[in-house]
Scaffold this motif. Structure first.
Motif, PDB file in Angstrom:
ATOM      1  N   GLU A 175      -5.189   1.563  -8.261  1.00 15.31           N
ATOM      2  CA  GLU A 175      -5.575   2.790  -7.560  1.00 15.31           C
ATOM      3  C   GLU A 175      -6.032   2.516  -6.126  1.00 15.31           C
ATOM      4  OE1 GLU A 175      -9.301   1.607  -9.933  1.00 15.31           O
ATOM      5  OE2 GLU A 175      -7.125   1.380 -10.042  1.00 15.31           O
ATOM      6  N   HIS A 176      -6.526   1.296  -5.841  1.00 14.22           N
ATOM      7  CA  HIS A 176      -6.976   0.968  -4.487  1.00 14.22           C
ATOM      8  C   HIS A 176      -5.802   0.803  -3.525  1.00 14.22           C
ATOM      9  CE1 HIS A 176      -6.032  -2.796  -6.492  1.00 14.22           C
ATOM     10  NE2 HIS A 176      -6.037  -3.428  -5.334  1.00 14.22           N
ATOM     11  N   ARG A 177      -4.591   0.686  -4.046  1.00 17.03           N
ATOM     12  CA  ARG A 177      -3.403   0.565  -3.188  1.00 17.03           C
ATOM     13  C   ARG A 177      -2.496   1.785  -3.289  1.00 17.03           C
ATOM     14  NH1 ARG A 177      -3.363  -4.908  -4.902  1.00 17.03           N
ATOM     15  NH2 ARG A 177      -1.678  -4.522  -6.402  1.00 17.03           N
ATOM     16  N   THR A 194       0.867  -1.172   0.000  1.00 18.58           N
ATOM     17  CA  THR A 194       0.000   0.000   0.000  1.00 18.58           C
ATOM     18  C   THR A 194       0.904   1.222   0.000  1.00 18.58           C
ATOM     19  OG1 THR A 194      -1.722  -1.150   1.231  1.00 18.58           O
ATOM     20  CG2 THR A 194      -1.783   1.255   1.256  1.00 18.58           C
ATOM     21  N   ARG A 227      -4.921   4.175 -12.147  1.00 17.66           N
ATOM     22  CA  ARG A 227      -6.206   3.668 -12.630  1.00 17.66           C
ATOM     23  C   ARG A 227      -6.001   2.750 -13.833  1.00 17.66           C
ATOM     24  NH1 ARG A 227      -7.786   9.003 -11.236  1.00 17.66           N
ATOM     25  NH2 ARG A 227      -7.366   9.753 -13.366  1.00 17.66           N
ATOM     26  N   ARG A 238      -1.907   9.351 -10.658  1.00 16.47           N
ATOM     27  CA  ARG A 238      -3.257   8.828 -10.396  1.00 16.47           C
ATOM     28  C   ARG A 238      -3.868   8.232 -11.654  1.00 16.47           C
ATOM     29  NH1 ARG A 238      -3.326  13.539  -7.129  1.00 16.47           N
ATOM     30  NH2 ARG A 238      -4.330  14.772  -8.768  1.00 16.47           N
TER      31      ARG A 238
END
Length: 224
Positions: free
Chosen positions: A94-96, A70, A89, A85
């Motif tokens: 993007e979630h990490r 993370t 994606r 960013r």
């Protein structure tokens, strides 16, 4: 920094913003060799969350995310972080991956002992004074948990550009609009005071070639 014109930090920020805008993803998508080393060191230490300082458009931050960490990616360029960013994606990580707009001359916006590992590839050797570098390393130690690992790289005084170009004092020399603080071994040793398991590895990168040190340091498990 007194003077009638813009502070050097502001000049450098605008120069980097313009450079990232003119050359999106200019360092490519492949991770740097120091980031590959850092991922191994972080994994060996059991790290889960990583803070990258001077992440730029994210080639190393996104590599850490693809490796399962993370990541908080910090940089003073909003242009670079927007590119990061977008790439996160596109790569499905993007979630990490989170981004933080931050100038490292200011205290890190994180609580004490809140991250497992910190990475900084050529961030400490930007146009920072020796005093600012010491303050930043103190901040890195503050936010690292006991046993946390810090991997950073810097150009050093054996580099061909050291002592040439426009001098700004304090071993800071400017070439092509980019200011670099060239590190002496004495500075590296002073920054390592109070840390443990310090390794200094010499390597070369890019054209010229640039001559750098990769430094790996660990926070003692007992005592801060």
């Amino acid at each position: 920094m007194a003077g009638s014109g813009p502070e050097p930090s502001g000049i450098q920020r605008r120069h980097w913003e313009d450079t990232y805008r003119a050359h999106p993803g200019m360092y490519g998508e492949a991770p740097s060799a120091p980031a590959v080393h850092a991922a191994r060191a972080f994994r060996s230490a059991g790290a889960v969350d990583v803070l990258e300082l001077g992440a730029g458009h994210g080639r190393d931050a996104l590599y850490f995310a693809r490796e399962g960490f993370t990541v908080r990616a910090a940089d003073f360029s909003s242009v670079a972080l927007a590119q990061l960013r977008e790439a996160a994606r596109a790569q499905g990580v993007e979630h990490r991956t989170g981004t933080v707009l931050h100038d490292v001359r200011e205290p890190l916006p994180l609580p004490d002992a809140s991250v497992d590992a910190v990475f900084a590839h050529m961030l400490l050797c930007m146009d920072l004074s020796t005093e600012e570098i010491h303050a930043l390393v103190d901040e890195v130690r503050r936010v690292l948990r006991p046993g946390g690992v810090f991997v950073y790289t810097v150009r050093h005084t054996g580099d061909a550009h050291h002592g040439t170009g426009t001098g700004h004092g304090d071993d800071i020399w400017e070439h092509g609009g980019f200011a670099v603080h060239f590190f002496s071994r004495a500075l590296v040793d002073a920054l390592a005071d109070g840390w443990e398991s310090t390794e200094v590895h010499a390597f070369e990168e890019g054209e010229l070639p640039r001559r750098l040190w990769r430094i790996t340091m660990k926070v003692p498990v007992s005592g801060r």
